[in-house]
Design an enzyme around this catalytic site. Structure first.
Site, PDB file in Angstrom:
ATOM      1  N   GLU A  44      -8.326  10.233 -60.838  1.00 54.01           N
ATOM      2  CA  GLU A  44      -8.487  10.525 -59.409  1.00 54.01           C
ATOM      3  C   GLU A  44      -8.001   9.377 -58.536  1.00 54.01           C
ATOM      4  O   GLU A  44      -7.605   9.586 -57.399  1.00 54.01           O
ATOM      5  CB  GLU A  44      -9.965  10.817 -59.094  1.00 54.01           C
ATOM      6  CG  GLU A  44     -10.283  12.297 -59.145  1.00 54.01           C
ATOM      7  CD  GLU A  44     -11.662  12.656 -58.595  1.00 54.01           C
ATOM      8  OE1 GLU A  44     -12.061  13.803 -58.824  1.00 54.01           O
ATOM      9  OE2 GLU A  44     -12.341  11.833 -57.956  1.00 54.01           O
ATOM     10  N   LYS A  56     -10.639  24.029 -53.951  1.00 52.15           N
ATOM     11  CA  LYS A  56     -11.868  24.428 -53.259  1.00 52.15           C
ATOM     12  C   LYS A  56     -11.545  25.419 -52.142  1.00 52.15           C
ATOM     13  O   LYS A  56     -12.211  26.441 -52.003  1.00 52.15           O
ATOM     14  CB  LYS A  56     -12.559  23.201 -52.643  1.00 52.15           C
ATOM     15  CG  LYS A  56     -13.177  22.262 -53.636  1.00 52.15           C
ATOM     16  CD  LYS A  56     -13.975  21.196 -52.892  1.00 52.15           C
ATOM     17  CE  LYS A  56     -14.355  20.068 -53.821  1.00 52.15           C
ATOM     18  NZ  LYS A  56     -14.875  18.894 -53.125  1.00 52.15           N
ATOM     19  N   HIS A 116      -7.161  12.861 -87.437  1.00 53.79           N
ATOM     20  CA  HIS A 116      -6.884  14.055 -88.226  1.00 53.79           C
ATOM     21  C   HIS A 116      -6.512  15.235 -87.343  1.00 53.79           C
ATOM     22  O   HIS A 116      -6.505  16.381 -87.782  1.00 53.79           O
ATOM     23  CB  HIS A 116      -8.095  14.383 -89.113  1.00 53.79           C
ATOM     24  CG  HIS A 116      -8.402  13.272 -90.068  1.00 53.79           C
ATOM     25  ND1 HIS A 116      -8.004  13.289 -91.388  1.00 53.79           N
ATOM     26  CD2 HIS A 116      -9.018  12.080 -89.877  1.00 53.79           C
ATOM     27  CE1 HIS A 116      -8.381  12.154 -91.965  1.00 53.79           C
ATOM     28  NE2 HIS A 116      -9.002  11.412 -91.068  1.00 53.79           N
TER      29      HIS A 116
HETATM   30  O1  PA5 Z   1     -15.041  10.526 -57.221  1.00 53.74           O
HETATM   31  C1  PA5 Z   1     -15.307  11.408 -56.417  1.00 53.74           C
HETATM   32  O2  PA5 Z   1     -15.393  11.174 -55.213  1.00 53.74           O
HETATM   33  C2  PA5 Z   1     -15.553  12.823 -56.877  1.00 53.74           C
HETATM   34  O3  PA5 Z   1     -15.347  12.986 -58.227  1.00 53.74           O
HETATM   35  C3  PA5 Z   1     -16.969  13.245 -56.551  1.00 53.74           C
HETATM   36  O4  PA5 Z   1     -17.869  12.381 -57.206  1.00 53.74           O
HETATM   37  C4  PA5 Z   1     -17.235  14.690 -56.947  1.00 53.74           C
HETATM   38  O5  PA5 Z   1     -16.290  15.522 -56.370  1.00 53.74           O
HETATM   39  C5  PA5 Z   1     -18.631  15.111 -56.513  1.00 53.74           C
HETATM   40  O6  PA5 Z   1     -18.785  14.957 -55.134  1.00 53.74           O
HETATM   41  P1  PA5 Z   1     -20.206  14.960 -54.461  1.00 53.74           P
HETATM   42  O7  PA5 Z   1     -20.983  13.809 -54.976  1.00 53.74           O
HETATM   43  O8  PA5 Z   1     -19.941  14.847 -52.998  1.00 53.74           O
HETATM   44  O9  PA5 Z   1     -20.872  16.273 -54.818  1.00 53.74           O
END
Ligand code: PA5
Length: 444
Positions: free
Chosen positions: A286, A421, A307
């Site tokens: 990310e 989303k 394996h």
């Molecule tokens: O690193 C990030 O920002 C994301 O992976 C969030 O942690 C994830 O989308 C969950 O978001 P939230 O804590 O707002 O529910």
């Protein structure tokens, strides 16, 4: 030393002039991060978190953990992405993959709200029957669909099982200090809340209540964990590639990427690190995967995956390198017994601890993969414990920030995550998404 980067399996792939060439970019990234002048600088709270955290909140976490330990058999942690991976990684790293099955005086811990699988959720609901249950719902934004659905279902289950008043004592909410639907709901119902600091993004939040509450419930010493991260913070403050393995790791990744190695595989020889690999994949995936750039983070667990994936790593497309976590000391010892008849031919390793055999497998594999043109970065880690986990977390977070700036991206945002989303909301008929919904219907 807690963690040491071993570069002996890189000599064929990275040379002194590579380091010299990349140094200006590393120094620039160091300046940008430490002066907080780069993209995403509003989200750099994680840098000082090991030494600069809310002590009162920390004590509140410890108290809540004891309350949870004393009042339930099953503790359900609801969250997705950065809101669950760190805690799950820590628990498996320190306590092993079978934490839930082994004898202990802490609750079983299950993670939910990290998918939209009805079967998965129904199974967990069934497992809660006849058991005392507490919940920690974690969402920084307080609006994420997956945990919101799971929370609605488990809240309903607790309200029915205990009545609203008692359920209130069993629900713990970790979210923004004032914004979001979850915060509104927690305030309205009177649930105990914990704060995700504004300046710490989800995937960098394991050292906040997001990670610390579930980790503490499992019985891991969170003081030790914070100490490990604080020591790493101190150790990796200097911008000198010869003295700072964290920066060296960031530099090597970028050198290898420039040479066409666009896939980084996290390798460990302990399945207790499988969730650490998942946490690491999210952190780097990310943070760096944007604007058409980045290394693709993958993972394997050896020797199991030797394996299955070993063949590809040895001889498939030459696009990858491995980052191997070599754990020097095992938590437990199992000595291979001597067999008088030697009917399985294994007497040549009789009397040896299995960990010795595992580390020997690592050495043999590192040579084979390097010979096959898959470079190996080795991170030697002393052992698996709370201190080491905190240390490793800080090592990878800092390397990620530095590496992301070297790549030229904002490592602290995740604009691409919104795309699915929007489409999902439009197709589900969420108010406000009608126009997009119509356009999408033509495509499905
Ligand atoms: O690193 C990030 O920002 C994301 O992976 C969030 O942690 C994830 O989308 C969950 O978001 P939230 O804590 O707002 O529910």
């Amino acid at each position: 030393m807690t963690l040491k980067l071993i570069d002996k399996y890189l000599s064929k792939f990275v040379n002194e002039s590579d380091y010299e060439r990349i140094l200006p970019s590393l120094e620039q990234a160091h300046k940008t991060l430490t002066k907080r002048s780069g993209k995403g600088s509003d989200f750099l709270g994680w840098i000082d978190l090991p030494v600069n955290y809310d002590r009162e909140e920390f004590e509140k976490i410890k108290k809540a953990a004891i309350k949870i330990q004393n009042s339930c058999d099953i503790f359900i942690v609801i969250g997705i992405g950065g809101s669950y991976l760190g805690a799950r990684a820590a628990i498996e790293f320190c306590k092993g993959q079978r934490y839930n099955s082994v004898r202990k005086n802490t609750p079983e811990i299950y993670f939910s709200g990290n998918d939209i699988s009805s079967s998965n959720l129904a199974e967990l609901l069934e497992m809660c029957e006849g058991k005392d249950v507490c919940i920690n719902v974690i969402s920084k934004s307080g609006t994420t669909t997956e945990p919101a659905i799971a929370f609605r279902i488990f809240r309903d289950m607790l309200n029915k099982k205990y009545g609203r008043e008692e359920a209130k004592n069993r629900i713990f909410v970790t979210t923004d200090k004032c914004r979001g639907k979850l915060k509104e709901l927690a305030d309205a119902e009177g649930y105990e809340t914990f704060v995700v600091p504004d300046d710490v993004g989800g995937r960098f939040s394991v050292l906040t209540p997001v990670g610390l509450l579930p980790i503490a419930v499992s019985g891991i010493n969170i003081d030790e964990l914070m100490k490990g991260s604080a020591d790493a913070r101190e150790r990796y403050a200097i911008c000198d590639i010869n003295k700072n393995d964290c920066y060296k790791y960031a530099a090597i990744r970028n050198i290898l990427l420039a040479k066409g190695k666009a896939v980084e595989i996290f390798v460990s020889y302990e399945n207790a690190l499988n969730m650490t690999a998942e946490w690491w994949k999210q952190l780097y995936g990310e943070s760096e995967g944007k604007e058409g750039k980045g290394l693709f983070p993958a993972s394997v667990s050896f020797t199991t995956d030797l394996h299955s994936m070993g063949q590809f790593i040895q001889q498939g497309s030459r696009v990858m390198f491995e980052t191997v976590i070599d754990i020097l000391n095992s938590q437990r010892e199992v000595v291979i017994p001597y067999d008088e008849n030697n009917s399985d031919g294994l007497n040549f390793i009789a009397g040896k601890d299995m960990h010795y055999v595992s580390r020997t497998a690592f050495k043999g594999t590192a040579i084979a993969h390097t010979d096959g043109n898959t470079p190996n970065i080795v991170l030697e880690l002393e052992k698996r414990g709370a201190y080491e986990f905190g240390y490793l977390v800080y090592f990878f977070e800092l390397a990620c920030g530095i590496s992301g700036y070297m790549l030229g991206v904002n490592p602290f945002d995740q604009p691409g995550v919104e795309e699915y989303k929007k489409n999902m909301f439009a197709l589900l008929g969420k108010p406000g998404y009608e126009e997009l919904g119509k356009r999408l219907l033509d495509k499905i």
